[in-house]
Motif scaffolding. Structure first.
Motif, PDB file in Angstrom:
ATOM      1  N   GLU A   1      26.491  38.532  44.960  1.00  0.00           N
ATOM      2  CA  GLU A   1      25.058  38.891  44.921  1.00  0.00           C
ATOM      3  C   GLU A   1      24.821  40.185  44.153  1.00  0.00           C
ATOM      4  O   GLU A   1      23.727  40.437  43.666  1.00  0.00           O
ATOM      5  N   LEU A   2      25.869  41.008  44.024  1.00  0.00           N
ATOM      6  CA  LEU A   2      25.767  42.244  43.231  1.00  0.00           C
ATOM      7  C   LEU A   2      26.070  41.970  41.745  1.00  0.00           C
ATOM      8  O   LEU A   2      26.130  42.890  40.946  1.00  0.00           O
ATOM      9  N   GLY A   3      26.272  40.695  41.410  1.00  0.00           N
ATOM     10  CA  GLY A   3      26.481  40.330  40.004  1.00  0.00           C
ATOM     11  C   GLY A   3      27.932  40.258  39.563  1.00  0.00           C
ATOM     12  O   GLY A   3      28.218  40.157  38.364  1.00  0.00           O
ATOM     13  N   VAL A   4      28.871  40.298  40.536  1.00  0.00           N
ATOM     14  CA  VAL A   4      30.291  40.228  40.177  1.00  0.00           C
ATOM     15  C   VAL A   4      30.700  38.758  40.048  1.00  0.00           C
ATOM     16  O   VAL A   4      30.386  37.938  40.919  1.00  0.00           O
ATOM     17  N   HIS A   5      31.400  38.445  38.972  1.00  0.00           N
ATOM     18  CA  HIS A   5      31.893  37.082  38.732  1.00  0.00           C
ATOM     19  C   HIS A   5      33.028  36.797  39.720  1.00  0.00           C
ATOM     20  O   HIS A   5      34.023  37.502  39.738  1.00  0.00           O
ATOM     21  N   THR A   6      32.852  35.773  40.568  1.00  0.00           N
ATOM     22  CA  THR A   6      33.897  35.462  41.545  1.00  0.00           C
ATOM     23  C   THR A   6      34.408  34.036  41.333  1.00  0.00           C
ATOM     24  O   THR A   6      33.645  33.128  41.028  1.00  0.00           O
ATOM     25  N   VAL A   7      35.707  33.882  41.504  1.00  0.00           N
ATOM     26  CA  VAL A   7      36.350  32.572  41.412  1.00  0.00           C
ATOM     27  C   VAL A   7      37.087  32.347  42.720  1.00  0.00           C
ATOM     28  O   VAL A   7      37.866  33.200  43.152  1.00  0.00           O
ATOM     29  N   ASP A   8      36.835  31.205  43.343  1.00  0.00           N
ATOM     30  CA  ASP A   8      37.454  30.897  44.639  1.00  0.00           C
ATOM     31  C   ASP A   8      38.630  29.946  44.419  1.00  0.00           C
ATOM     32  O   ASP A   8      38.460  28.850  43.882  1.00  0.00           O
TER      33      ASP A   8
END
Length: 202
Positions: free
Chosen positions: A25-32
């Motif tokens: 939500e803070l704009g960080v690209h996340t990969v699960d």
């Protein structure tokens, strides 16, 4: 400037998914990593064909999707089959993760993985953040979320990296023993810190 990679992990019920959502939500690209593990066995992907060839077509549902329950049954009783499956899937999952991390446009990207350390996926990262929670809270939260017995939760805890081992690998620890507001404020604090780090400093 290529983003550096933060590994985010934690035991079951620790709140790592909630923390990952806050970062996202803070704009960080996340990969699960769990999502990557599902992507590699989608219909039409080579891994699914290999699995069906190896175990037989009962491993597929009528719509061509993987029958996860049938696969679990196959590998639960046969450790050598589990090793075969891991040897097939782990490199493919690693490639999938790398491809998705490469799409990041934020200063850093996050790889979320419950088995970050055990699977060797931590080698893709420059820094490790462990979301840590006292064990009694892990058990309470998991029972409430998944409607499972305490015995089942304890079995999963045993199978995951022991808490102490995970903590020895951590560069940063987020103690998640309060409410969601606390978690969000801790994530914001870490995000400010991480946004100013360069890969070579991490």
């Amino acid at each position: 400037m290529k983003p550096w990679i933060l590994g985010l992990t934690g035991g079951i019920g620790s709140g790592k998914s909630a923390a990952a959502k806050c970062f996202s939500e803070l704009g960080v690209h996340t990969v699960d990593a769990d999502h990557a593990a599902r992507w590699v066995v989608e219909p039409g992907r080579p891994a699914l064909l290999r699995i069906a060839e190896h175990f037989g077509n009962h491993i597929l549902q009528s719509d061509g999707q993987l029958n996860r329950a049938a696969l679990r049954e196959e590998i639960f009783h046969h450790p050598e089959q589990r090793r075969w499956l891991e040897a097939l899937l782990h490199p493919l999952i690693g490639e999938e993760i790398i491809q998705h991390l490469a799409l990041a446009e934020s200063p850093y990207a996050i790889l979320v993985s419950p088995l970050l350390i055990e699977s060797g996926q931590h080698q893709l990262t420059q820094r490790i953040l462990v979301v840590d929670t006292p064990e009694h809270l892990q058990v309470q939260r998991t029972i409430a979320r998944d409607q499972v017995s305490e015995q089942q939760v304890q079995a999963i805890l045993q199978a995951q990296a022991q808490r102490e081992h995970r903590l020895t690998k951590a560069h940063d620890v987020l103690l998640n023993d309060r409410d969601l507001g606390w978690l969000e404020s801790e994530v914001r604090r870490l995000h400010d810190f991480y946004s100013n780090l360069r890969g070579d400093q991490s």
